[in-house]
Design a protein around this motif. Structure first.
Motif, PDB file in Angstrom:
ATOM      1  N   ASN A   1       0.830  -1.201   0.000  1.00  0.00           N
ATOM      2  CA  ASN A   1       0.000   0.000   0.000  1.00  0.00           C
ATOM      3  C   ASN A   1       0.868   1.257   0.000  1.00  0.00           C
ATOM      4  N   MET A   2       1.774   1.351   0.955  1.00  0.00           N
ATOM      5  CA  MET A   2       2.597   2.564   1.064  1.00  0.00           C
ATOM      6  C   MET A   2       3.555   2.698  -0.110  1.00  0.00           C
ATOM      7  N   GLY A   3       4.063   1.588  -0.617  1.00  0.00           N
ATOM      8  CA  GLY A   3       4.934   1.645  -1.784  1.00  0.00           C
ATOM      9  C   GLY A   3       4.230   2.222  -2.995  1.00  0.00           C
ATOM     10  N   LEU A   4       2.990   1.801  -3.209  1.00  0.00           N
ATOM     11  CA  LEU A   4       2.230   2.317  -4.346  1.00  0.00           C
ATOM     12  C   LEU A   4       1.823   3.772  -4.142  1.00  0.00           C
ATOM     13  N   ILE A   5       1.530   4.159  -2.914  1.00  0.00           N
ATOM     14  CA  ILE A   5       1.218   5.573  -2.641  1.00  0.00           C
ATOM     15  C   ILE A   5       2.441   6.424  -2.949  1.00  0.00           C
ATOM     16  N   GLN A   6       3.625   5.998  -2.482  1.00  0.00           N
ATOM     17  CA  GLN A   6       4.854   6.747  -2.752  1.00  0.00           C
ATOM     18  C   GLN A   6       5.148   6.788  -4.255  1.00  0.00           C
ATOM     19  N   LEU A   7       4.954   5.668  -4.940  1.00  0.00           N
ATOM     20  CA  LEU A   7       5.157   5.627  -6.382  1.00  0.00           C
ATOM     21  C   LEU A   7       4.209   6.596  -7.081  1.00  0.00           C
ATOM     22  N   GLY A   8       2.979   6.655  -6.612  1.00  0.00           N
ATOM     23  CA  GLY A   8       1.998   7.578  -7.187  1.00  0.00           C
ATOM     24  C   GLY A   8       2.426   9.028  -7.058  1.00  0.00           C
ATOM     25  N   HIS A   9       3.016   9.384  -5.921  1.00  0.00           N
ATOM     26  CA  HIS A   9       3.487  10.760  -5.740  1.00  0.00           C
ATOM     27  C   HIS A   9       4.673  11.064  -6.644  1.00  0.00           C
ATOM     28  N   THR A  10       5.405  10.027  -7.051  1.00  0.00           N
ATOM     29  CA  THR A  10       6.537  10.205  -7.962  1.00  0.00           C
ATOM     30  C   THR A  10       6.055  10.287  -9.409  1.00  0.00           C
ATOM     31  N   VAL A  11       5.149   9.384  -9.787  1.00  0.00           N
ATOM     32  CA  VAL A  11       4.666   9.313 -11.169  1.00  0.00           C
ATOM     33  C   VAL A  11       3.712  10.464 -11.488  1.00  0.00           C
ATOM     34  N   LEU A  12       2.808  10.759 -10.577  1.00  0.00           N
ATOM     35  CA  LEU A  12       1.821  11.829 -10.774  1.00  0.00           C
ATOM     36  C   LEU A  12       1.904  12.835  -9.623  1.00  0.00           C
ATOM     37  N   PRO A  13       2.978  13.629  -9.596  1.00  0.00           N
ATOM     38  CA  PRO A  13       3.111  14.572  -8.476  1.00  0.00           C
ATOM     39  C   PRO A  13       2.035  15.647  -8.525  1.00  0.00           C
ATOM     40  N   ILE A  14       1.674  16.116  -7.366  1.00  0.00           N
ATOM     41  CA  ILE A  14       0.711  17.201  -7.244  1.00  0.00           C
ATOM     42  C   ILE A  14       1.529  18.445  -6.921  1.00  0.00           C
ATOM     43  N   SER A  15       1.552  19.394  -7.855  1.00  0.00           N
ATOM     44  CA  SER A  15       2.413  20.561  -7.687  1.00  0.00           C
ATOM     45  C   SER A  15       2.016  21.360  -6.448  1.00  0.00           C
TER      46      SER A  15
ATOM     47  N   ALA B   1      -9.106  12.992 -11.835  1.00  0.00           N
ATOM     48  CA  ALA B   1      -9.334  11.561 -11.623  1.00  0.00           C
ATOM     49  C   ALA B   1      -8.026  10.776 -11.671  1.00  0.00           C
ATOM     50  N   LYS B   2      -7.056  11.230 -12.478  1.00  0.00           N
ATOM     51  CA  LYS B   2      -5.786  10.504 -12.583  1.00  0.00           C
ATOM     52  C   LYS B   2      -5.045  10.433 -11.251  1.00  0.00           C
ATOM     53  N   HIS B   3      -5.288  11.397 -10.373  1.00  0.00           N
ATOM     54  CA  HIS B   3      -4.617  11.409  -9.071  1.00  0.00           C
ATOM     55  C   HIS B   3      -5.186  10.374  -8.100  1.00  0.00           C
ATOM     56  N   PHE B   4      -6.279   9.734  -8.485  1.00  0.00           N
ATOM     57  CA  PHE B   4      -6.884   8.722  -7.626  1.00  0.00           C
ATOM     58  C   PHE B   4      -6.576   7.292  -8.092  1.00  0.00           C
ATOM     59  N   ILE B   5      -5.829   7.165  -9.182  1.00  0.00           N
ATOM     60  CA  ILE B   5      -5.475   5.839  -9.694  1.00  0.00           C
ATOM     61  C   ILE B   5      -4.574   5.102  -8.708  1.00  0.00           C
ATOM     62  N   PHE B   6      -3.495   5.754  -8.295  1.00  0.00           N
ATOM     63  CA  PHE B   6      -2.558   5.080  -7.398  1.00  0.00           C
ATOM     64  C   PHE B   6      -3.140   4.825  -6.012  1.00  0.00           C
ATOM     65  N   PRO B   7      -3.920   5.744  -5.438  1.00  0.00           N
ATOM     66  CA  PRO B   7      -4.540   5.383  -4.157  1.00  0.00           C
ATOM     67  C   PRO B   7      -5.454   4.162  -4.260  1.00  0.00           C
ATOM     68  N   PHE B   8      -6.229   4.079  -5.353  1.00  0.00           N
ATOM     69  CA  PHE B   8      -7.089   2.910  -5.511  1.00  0.00           C
ATOM     70  C   PHE B   8      -6.258   1.644  -5.675  1.00  0.00           C
ATOM     71  N   LEU B   9      -5.236   1.703  -6.530  1.00  0.00           N
ATOM     72  CA  LEU B   9      -4.371   0.538  -6.717  1.00  0.00           C
ATOM     73  C   LEU B   9      -3.681   0.150  -5.415  1.00  0.00           C
ATOM     74  N   ALA B  10      -3.248   1.135  -4.644  1.00  0.00           N
ATOM     75  CA  ALA B  10      -2.586   0.861  -3.363  1.00  0.00           C
ATOM     76  C   ALA B  10      -3.534   0.133  -2.422  1.00  0.00           C
ATOM     77  N   HIS B  11      -4.754   0.608  -2.336  1.00  0.00           N
ATOM     78  CA  HIS B  11      -5.721  -0.015  -1.433  1.00  0.00           C
ATOM     79  C   HIS B  11      -6.079  -1.421  -1.913  1.00  0.00           C
ATOM     80  N   ALA B  12      -6.316  -1.570  -3.210  1.00  0.00           N
ATOM     81  CA  ALA B  12      -6.731  -2.866  -3.745  1.00  0.00           C
ATOM     82  C   ALA B  12      -5.590  -3.886  -3.694  1.00  0.00           C
TER      83      ALA B  12
END
Length: 139
Positions: A22-36, A55-66
């Motif tokens: 979960n945390m790995g994917l959240i961190q990856l999401g912040h790297t791949v799709l950073p929020i300025s 909506a693209k910013h919610f892809i990694f949180p969903f993947l992390a949870h799932a």
């Protein structure tokens, strides 16, 4: 090994393993799709920005949870001494509680909360349990 101890360790291992995913994917999401302009560790700033995110910013949180739930459930199922699917579903319930809490603390769009709660936990725990049952027979 005592079955009770083994089951407790299976739950702990599933929780820790799923949390790492979960945390790995959240961190990856912040790297791949950073929020300025956002420090991901600042929960208050994150909560303020949630309504303006795409909506693209919610892809990694969903993947992390799932995927965190799926991996955690599979781990618990593999290592449980008995009632393997029940332990996998227990991990799903544990992660579901965490998901409800995070959706409350960081309120995002309603569509995301519904999809996250309905699809990322209990269904993924069931699938993880099925995977775990197959893996347990091979070990």
């Amino acid at each position: 090994m005592n079955p009770i101890l083994r089951n407790v360790l299976a739950v702990v291992a599933g929780w820790i393993g799923g949390s790492f995913v979960n945390m790995g994917l959240i961190q990856l999401g912040h790297t791949v799709l950073p929020i300025s302009g956002l420090d991901p560790s600042d929960m208050e700033a994150y909560a303020e920005m949630m309504p303006s995110l795409d909506a693209k910013h919610f892809i990694f949180p969903f993947l992390a949870h799932a995927l965190g739930t799926l991996v955690g459930a599979a781990i618990a199922c593999v290592y449980a001494a008995n009632n393997k699917m029940k332990f996998a579903m227990g991990i799903g319930g544990l992660f579901l509680l965490g998901g409800i809490m995070i959706n409350y603390m960081l309120p995002g769009p309603t569509w995301f909360a519904i999809a996250d709660i309905a699809l990322a936990y209990i269904p993924m725990a069931y699938i993880g349990g099925k995977i775990g049952e197959k893996l347990a027979t091979k070990i």
